[in-house]
Design a protein around this motif. Structure first.
Motif, PDB file in Angstrom:
ATOM      1  N   ASP A 183      -6.670  -7.299 -10.138  1.00 51.61           N
ATOM      2  CA  ASP A 183      -7.887  -6.417  -9.953  1.00 51.61           C
ATOM      3  C   ASP A 183      -7.997  -5.741  -8.871  1.00 51.61           C
ATOM      4  O   ASP A 183      -8.221  -4.585  -8.461  1.00 51.61           O
ATOM      5  CB  ASP A 183      -9.132  -7.317 -10.567  1.00 51.61           C
ATOM      6  N   TYR A 184      -7.653  -6.520  -7.802  1.00 54.43           N
ATOM      7  CA  TYR A 184      -7.830  -6.282  -6.461  1.00 54.43           C
ATOM      8  C   TYR A 184      -6.682  -5.194  -6.188  1.00 54.43           C
ATOM      9  O   TYR A 184      -7.003  -4.273  -5.346  1.00 54.43           O
ATOM     10  CB  TYR A 184      -7.598  -7.485  -5.426  1.00 54.43           C
ATOM     11  N   LEU A 185      -5.416  -5.433  -6.507  1.00 54.18           N
ATOM     12  CA  LEU A 185      -4.260  -4.562  -6.322  1.00 54.18           C
ATOM     13  C   LEU A 185      -4.752  -3.043  -7.009  1.00 54.18           C
ATOM     14  O   LEU A 185      -4.641  -1.985  -6.568  1.00 54.18           O
ATOM     15  CB  LEU A 185      -3.272  -4.962  -7.111  1.00 54.18           C
ATOM     16  N   GLU A 186      -5.117  -3.144  -8.305  1.00 53.69           N
ATOM     17  CA  GLU A 186      -5.393  -1.918  -8.985  1.00 53.69           C
ATOM     18  C   GLU A 186      -6.438  -1.048  -8.375  1.00 53.69           C
ATOM     19  O   GLU A 186      -6.469   0.182  -8.417  1.00 53.69           O
ATOM     20  CB  GLU A 186      -5.559  -1.993 -10.406  1.00 53.69           C
ATOM     21  N   ARG A 187      -7.472  -1.801  -7.920  1.00 52.43           N
ATOM     22  CA  ARG A 187      -8.702  -1.017  -7.202  1.00 52.43           C
ATOM     23  C   ARG A 187      -8.059  -0.212  -5.914  1.00 52.43           C
ATOM     24  O   ARG A 187      -8.523   0.807  -5.803  1.00 52.43           O
ATOM     25  CB  ARG A 187      -9.593  -2.152  -6.691  1.00 52.43           C
ATOM     26  N   PHE A 188      -7.037  -0.758  -5.229  1.00 53.93           N
ATOM     27  CA  PHE A 188      -6.396  -0.086  -4.212  1.00 53.93           C
ATOM     28  C   PHE A 188      -5.714   1.076  -4.697  1.00 53.93           C
ATOM     29  O   PHE A 188      -5.717   2.334  -4.324  1.00 53.93           O
ATOM     30  CB  PHE A 188      -5.363  -0.907  -3.466  1.00 53.93           C
ATOM     31  N   LEU A 189      -4.960   1.070  -5.869  1.00 55.43           N
ATOM     32  CA  LEU A 189      -4.354   2.089  -6.214  1.00 55.43           C
ATOM     33  C   LEU A 189      -5.314   3.393  -6.973  1.00 55.43           C
ATOM     34  O   LEU A 189      -5.057   4.462  -6.934  1.00 55.43           O
ATOM     35  CB  LEU A 189      -3.526   1.562  -7.720  1.00 55.43           C
ATOM     36  N   GLU A 190      -6.505   2.925  -7.338  1.00 54.86           N
ATOM     37  CA  GLU A 190      -7.642   3.828  -7.818  1.00 54.86           C
ATOM     38  C   GLU A 190      -8.413   4.484  -6.693  1.00 54.86           C
ATOM     39  O   GLU A 190      -8.686   5.651  -6.986  1.00 54.86           O
ATOM     40  CB  GLU A 190      -8.537   3.036  -8.748  1.00 54.86           C
ATOM     41  N   ASP A 191      -8.086   3.882  -5.632  1.00 53.33           N
ATOM     42  CA  ASP A 191      -9.292   4.362  -4.565  1.00 53.33           C
ATOM     43  C   ASP A 191      -8.689   5.107  -3.523  1.00 53.33           C
ATOM     44  O   ASP A 191      -7.641   4.904  -2.777  1.00 53.33           O
ATOM     45  CB  ASP A 191      -9.867   3.193  -3.918  1.00 53.33           C
ATOM     46  N   SER A 192      -8.898   6.377  -3.722  1.00 51.70           N
ATOM     47  CA  SER A 192      -8.344   7.431  -2.715  1.00 51.70           C
ATOM     48  C   SER A 192      -8.456   6.999  -1.305  1.00 51.70           C
ATOM     49  O   SER A 192      -7.826   7.566  -0.341  1.00 51.70           O
ATOM     50  CB  SER A 192      -8.659   8.925  -3.107  1.00 51.70           C
ATOM     51  N   GLY A 193      -9.330   6.413  -1.109  1.00 47.08           N
ATOM     52  CA  GLY A 193      -9.831   6.130   0.469  1.00 47.08           C
ATOM     53  C   GLY A 193      -9.181   4.670   0.731  1.00 47.08           C
ATOM     54  O   GLY A 193      -9.445   4.238   1.929  1.00 47.08           O
ATOM     55  N   SER A 194      -8.246   3.933  -0.008  1.00 50.18           N
ATOM     56  CA  SER A 194      -7.818   2.719   0.048  1.00 50.18           C
ATOM     57  C   SER A 194      -6.673   2.881   1.195  1.00 50.18           C
ATOM     58  O   SER A 194      -6.351   1.711   1.910  1.00 50.18           O
ATOM     59  CB  SER A 194      -7.309   1.824  -1.101  1.00 50.18           C
ATOM     60  N   GLY A 195      -6.197   3.877   1.538  1.00 51.62           N
ATOM     61  CA  GLY A 195      -5.058   3.864   2.397  1.00 51.62           C
ATOM     62  C   GLY A 195      -3.870   3.658   1.750  1.00 51.62           C
ATOM     63  O   GLY A 195      -2.901   3.357   2.652  1.00 51.62           O
ATOM     64  N   VAL A 196      -3.717   3.306   0.236  1.00 47.49           N
ATOM     65  CA  VAL A 196      -2.321   2.594  -0.290  1.00 47.49           C
ATOM     66  C   VAL A 196      -2.205   3.877  -1.533  1.00 47.49           C
ATOM     67  O   VAL A 196      -2.767   4.162  -2.052  1.00 47.49           O
ATOM     68  CB  VAL A 196      -2.622   1.339  -1.101  1.00 47.49           C
TER      69      VAL A 196
END
Length: 423
Positions: A183-196
């Motif tokens: 869930d943590y990983l997918e949140r990073f993929l979804e968030d354009s502000g995550s830097g990932v």
């Protein structure tokens, strides 16, 4: 001619490692046993760090190899066609791939585990046109620059001498208690502000070897595959150590019901300890141009011969059933040790013949492994702090060999802790 350790201390580089843990000169090996110059016998619960799943000098493979050599069979052929390679490809397809409903092209990237990982990373970037790779905490994938960039161990990473870039590390299964790491990983993929950025691939071991015998749950692996499919990310499973039966099935990912885009195999693939690696690739992503990735020793015909012979172990399910029975015996023994010796502060980890005990007591696992060596058992430690002593016996070991090994391990534990719990 008898030698002493001085030649290694004086002539060999300081980078030498296992010779420090096992300071004797070995002369002979067969099955699960090794002997040193003094004639002392050792039980091998190390198996070449997983490169000798069928034990030392398997008699059938040995006979095939000797026959091939004495008939002037091709030794070195780069990636030219040879009868030995043709026989391996045919047998691998018939015995391993088809029965598992797996459709892969076979790439010979060079003879080592890090060669197959490097080729997988390069191919994923070429196919997707993306740069980044997602790896996971405590993962280990090799010692060349690309493979090292997706390896977690900080000491090994420092050896690169340069920044290791274009990789994002995410938490492995159960890295943080009570948190769903995916869930943590997918949140990073979804968030354009995550830097990932959306990566080219994700790479992982289903059971982490050098990282501490951490086993991902089948549910976690299945969910990870789903995320990769949703986002158009290639899934690379590094089965260099966990594959070829080490976790109980030929591919470690089989029980999870997943089909990776790319699979990395080496170590026990040759069956005999000869250098050999393959990269298995879905046909749709087999996009390298001729010679775009190569290696002088990718045509190791002696390894083709022994690898083809080794596949006879997998012609029916008898071998796999035997491995499962012995795996349960090993796991039961480790659980007994944790319960009987609470001062271990131990936790049993792993799957199949890729298991160990993680001890919270600093330095204890190293002391137990050193004590075992003195008593005639070879095993190593792993994990970020060498906190796990791990059992990697050959899959072919008999019950007598297991019991002898167990007795030495228990004696080594007793030497380091107080009296056992008896009730």
């Amino acid at each position: 001619m008898s030698q002493n350790m001085d030649i290694f201390n004086n002539m060999e580089s300081e980078v030498r490692s296992y010779v420090r843990s096992f300071p004797t000169i070995f002369t002979k090996a067969k099955g699960y046993k090794m002997w040193d110059e003094s004639g002392k016998e050792y039980i091998d619960f190390f198996a070449g760090a997983g490169a000798l799943n069928y034990g030392h000098n398997d008699s059938v493979m040995q006979k095939k190899l000797v026959e091939y050599i004495t008939s002037d069979g091709i030794t070195h052929s780069l990636d030219m066609a040879s009868t030995a390679k043709a026989e391996f490809l045919n047998r691998f397809n018939e015995v391993i791939l088809k029965p598992r409903d797996l459709n892969y092209k076979v790439m010979f990237p060079g003879p080592t585990g890090t060669n197959t990982v490097e080729s997988a990373l390069k191919l994923a970037r070429k196919v997707t046109g993306r740069t980044d790779i997602i790896s996971f905490t405590n993962g280990f994938h090799g010692m060349t620059i690309g493979s090292l960039s997706v390896t977690g161990n900080s000491m090994k990473r420092k050896g690169a001498g340069i920044p290791l870039q274009n990789v994002v590390t995410m938490p492995y299964d159960n890295y943080v208690d009570d948190q769903d790491s995916l869930d943590y990983l997918e949140r990073f993929l979804e968030d354009s502000g995550s830097g990932v950025a959306i990566p080219a691939a994700m790479i992982l071991e289903t059971v982490q070897g050098e990282g501490g015998i951490n086993a991902a749950s089948f549910e976690w692996l299945k969910k990870l595959e789903g995320i990769c499919k949703r986002w158009g990310i290639l899934l690379i499973v590094d089965d260099v150590q966990a594959g070829v039966g080490r976790t109980g099935t030929f591919f470690s990912f089989e029980p999870a019901g997943i089909k990776p885009d790319i699979v990395c195999l080496s170590k026990s693939l040759s069956g005999y300890g000869l250098p050999f690696a393959v990269t298995l690739v879905r046909p749709e992503i087999d996009k390298f141009q001729p010679g775009e990735h190569n290696g002088t020793f990718r045509g190791n015909n002696h390894a083709f011969v022994t690898a083809t012979s080794a596949l006879s172990y997998w012609e029916n399910d008898d071998f796999e059933k035997d491995v499962k029975v012995k795996s349960e015996k090993i796991y039961t023994f480790l659980e007994k040790m944790v319960k009987k010796y609470p001062e271990l502060k131990g936790e049993v980890r792993g799957r199949g013949f890729m298991v160990g005990i993680a001890s919270e007591v600093e330095g204890l696992s190293n002391k137990i492994a050193a004590n075992a060596f003195e008593l005639g058992l070879i095993m190593e430690t792993s994990g970020p702090k060498d906190e796990v002593f791990k059992l990697f016996p050959p899959l072919t070991i008999d019950e007598e060999g297991l019991n002898k090994g167990f007795a030495i391990i228990e004696e080594s534990i007793k030497a380091q802790v107080k009296e056992p719990v008896t009730n």
